[in-house]
Every structure is written in structure tokens, then in C-alpha cells.
Write an enzyme that holds these catalytic residues in place. Structure first.
Site, short mmCIF file in Angstrom:
data_model
loop_
_atom_site.label_atom_id
_atom_site.label_comp_id
_atom_site.label_asym_id
_atom_site.label_seq_id
_atom_site.Cartn_x
_atom_site.Cartn_y
_atom_site.Cartn_z
N ASP A 287 0.85 -1.20 0.00
CA ASP A 287 0.00 0.00 0.00
C ASP A 287 0.89 1.25 0.00
OD1 ASP A 287 -2.28 1.81 0.47
OD2 ASP A 287 -3.32 -0.02 1.05
N CYS B 96 -19.59 -6.04 -6.69
CA CYS B 96 -20.50 -6.61 -5.70
C CYS B 96 -21.91 -6.79 -6.27
CB CYS B 96 -20.54 -5.73 -4.46
SG CYS B 96 -20.80 -3.96 -4.79
N HIS C 183 -26.29 -2.72 -0.47
CA HIS C 183 -27.18 -2.44 -1.59
C HIS C 183 -28.45 -3.28 -1.44
CE1 HIS C 183 -23.67 -0.66 -3.46
NE2 HIS C 183 -23.05 -1.82 -3.54
N ASN D 235 -21.74 -4.90 0.04
CA ASN D 235 -20.80 -4.40 -0.97
C ASN D 235 -19.34 -4.60 -0.58
OD1 ASN D 235 -22.11 -2.15 0.75
ND2 ASN D 235 -20.12 -1.28 0.26
#
Length: 343
Positions: A35, A142, A222, A303
Site C-alpha cells: 500500500d 459486488c 445495496h 458491498n
């Protein structure tokens, strides 16, 4: 058994979950995470004793200055890995492809990238076999994952003719809801179909599917509403039987006070899921209705979690370490505790 060495580039919402999941597989080894940040997010990887790498020498210096003992740069991580799962932010992953190809590394992208970036889009219960020994694939988003799972179950039962869905999309991920999102409004996507329908067709071109989507002011998950024309008249039990043949679709009941996404999130926390994650598509059993040859149903999509088991299966497929889709899915499900019933 020699384990496949997996690198995770990007230790954010998806990356941290992929890294944890890789650690739980008997046939995989986490070679490290990479990262650019030095804050609490990468500090969690340090606490878990994951090998931490920086994107380049500049970020390696920043990590070292922040007290993070970096094991090297992305190039070092790639050198010690067999396959890389790129979980960097949208569009950045596409920029990394040239490096992966140059080093001859197999790689997996996430659904924020376009299908053309890999030429293959993946969903385990639908097209696992087509990904075996490929150099690259893309685990679809997703929402698309949920669409492909549910429509594949209906297709496999010989019930699917065409599907029309409306998606209520969360505004942003929970961890950054203080930074971005919407309030006191709904934002419909101007294009019909929304991108999820064509994206599902990148996995299975046989789908006759059209989607529309609305961004809503919440962050937990969602919610989908679907109207499916079946190939013939059927009854509710036949549809439920089709969905139950998917090991990654779970039934919930409105009558059990699971009437909203926040209550389902609480259920995931109650059963001890890490981060309160739900890997399954949660379909309301008592809302589902069949009228002649028309099917109506609704479900919730986590998600942040639904693509994690798909990513693990994609690793096995690309590496060629498990040619049987059902066996890979079973291994992944058992390791993550994926269920068809939560209680």
C-alpha cells in the site's frame, strides 16, 4: 502440499478482507500486502504480522519514518509471489497491468476495472472452468456478483428467460462516509441499462438482463428488486429450490424482524462474522412471489464482502490448483463460514 503464494496490492476495503481470507486457505500463503498509506489501515496489517510492502521507494521511506518496518517495495513482493490480487482504487489497477505482465505474474482485478482489462470476468458458480490457468481475470463488482449468482441459479434450473432489476445503491463505503456521499436526496443513474446489466453479460452473454440503479443516502449495503420472466409457469417452491442449489444464496425472513439492511448487518455481527461481513446474497423468502410465469424477489448485497469468496476461487482457478469448481467453492465456503441459512 505446495501452497500458492498470493500477494495483495492495496490494503483497503477489499484488500484487507482478501488478505485475511487467503490466510485461512490450506492451499494458499499470503506473501504480503502492499500500500501507500501509513495510517491505521496499514497498521492493522502490522498487528496481524502480515509482511508489509510499499508501492515504491518513496512510500517505503514514508513507512519507515512512520515506524512501519517495510519488507520492501511492490517489485520485491511480486518477485516472491505466484499471483497478485490487485485491490487498489478504481483505474489505478489498470495502470499496474503492464508491470504484472512484464514480470510474468498472474493477476486478478476487481470490478471497478473494465472487462477489457483482462478479457475475462469471473463468477465462481457460473464460469469457474473458463478461468482455469488463465493469466488474468476480473472478479466482477459486488452488485454484478449478486446478479450473476441469482440468475445463474434460475438458469441452471431451466427457469430463466429474461430479468429486469432495480438497484438501490449505497452512496459510499462506511469507512469514508464522513468524507463523501449524499444526503437528503436520491440520485438515479441517467443511463438505462445501468452498467451492472451489461457487466453481468460479460460473465454470461446468454443473460437477457436490464438494470436500472439509484444511489441512496446510506452506506451499509445495496438492495435489489427483480422481476424475472420465467421460461414457463412455476410455483414458489420450485424457485426456492433453484436458489437453494446455490451455496452462496441465503434466505432471510421479513417476519423474523429482518426488515432492513441494518438488521441484517446486526445479524452478521451476532453470528460473529469478521467486520460483520455477509458473503451471501440474502434473499427475502417471505417476500418472494411467483405469478404465473413471472417471479418477483428482493435481496441485500454486502458491498464490502460478497466478492471475497469469488476472489479466493479465482486464485485457485488461475493457479490451476483446483480444476473442479464445486470443490473450490466448498473449500472457500467452509473456510469463511458461508451458509445457506444463518440460524
Amino acid at each position: 502440499m505446495e501452497k500458492i503464494k498470493v500477494a495483495v496490492n492495496g490494503y483497503g476495503v477489499i484488500g484487507k478482507r482478501v488478505a485475511d481470507a487467503v490466510q485461512m486457505q490450506e492451499d494458499m500463503e499470503l506473501s504480503g500486502v502492499c500500500d501507500v498509506v501509513t495510517d491505521w489501515r496499514i497498521q492493522m496489517a502490522v498487528l496481524k504480522k502480515y509482511p508489509v510492502f510499499a508501492s515504491d521507494d518513496m512510500f517505503k521511506t514514508k513507512m519507515n519514518e512512520a515506524g512501519i518496518n517495510s519488507s520492501g517495495t511492490l517489485n520485491d513482493l511480486l518477485a516472491s509471489s505466484d499471483i497478485i490480487v490487485d485491490c487498489t482504487p478504481k483505474k489505478i489497477a489498470a495502470q499496474n497491468i503492464e508491470l504484472y505482465k512484464k514480470l510474468g505474474k498472474k493477476f486478478i482485478l476487481q470490478g471497478g476495472e473494465k472487462h477489457e482489462a483482462t478479457g475475462h470476468s469471473f463468477s465462481a458458480e457460473n464460469n469457474y472452468a473458463t478461468a482455469i490457468n488463465l493469466d488474468a481475470t476480473r472478479v466482477v463488482s459486488c452488485n454484478t456478483t449478486s446478479i450473476v449468482r441469482t440468475l445463474t441459479a434460475l438458469k441452471n434450473a431451466g427457469l430463466l428467460l429474461k430479468a429486469r432489476g432495480t438497484l438501490l445503491r449505497r452512496a459510499t463505503d462506511p469507512w469514508e462516509s464522513h468524507l463523501t456521499g449524499i444526503m437528503n436526496t436520491l440520485v438515479p443513474e441517467k443511463d438505462i441499462p445501468s452498467h451492472q446489466g451489461p457487466d453481468a453479460q460479460s460473465v454470461d452473454p446468454s443473460f437477457d438482463v436490464i438494470t436500472s440503479a439509484v444511489k441512496v443516502p446510506e452506506t451499509l449495503s445495496h438492495l435489489h428488486y427483480w422481476n424475472v420472466q420465467l421460461t414457463r409457469k412455476a410455483d414458489k417452491e420450485e424457485v426456492l429450490d433453484a436458489f437453494n442449489k446455490s451455496t452462496r444464496i441465503a434466505m432471510i425472513k421479513y417476519s423474523d424482524e429482518l426488515a432492513a439492511n441494518n438488521t441484517v448487518k446486526e445479524l452478521m455481527l451476532a453470528i460473529g462474522r469478521p467486520y460483520g461481513d455477509m458473503y451471501e446474497v440474502a434473499v427475502w423468502k417471505d417476500m418472494l412471489k411467483v405469478v404465473g410465469d413471472e417471479l418477483f424477489y428482493a435481496y441485500i448485497v454486502d458491498n464490502q464482502a460478497i466478492v471475497i469468496p469469488e476472489t479466493i476461487d479465482a486464485i485457485r482457478a488461475l493457479a490451476g490448483i483446483e480444476p473442479d469448481a464445486e470443490k473450490s467453492i466448498k473449500k472457500t465456503n467452509e473456510s469463511l463460514g458461508v451458509k445457506q441459512s444463518f440460524y
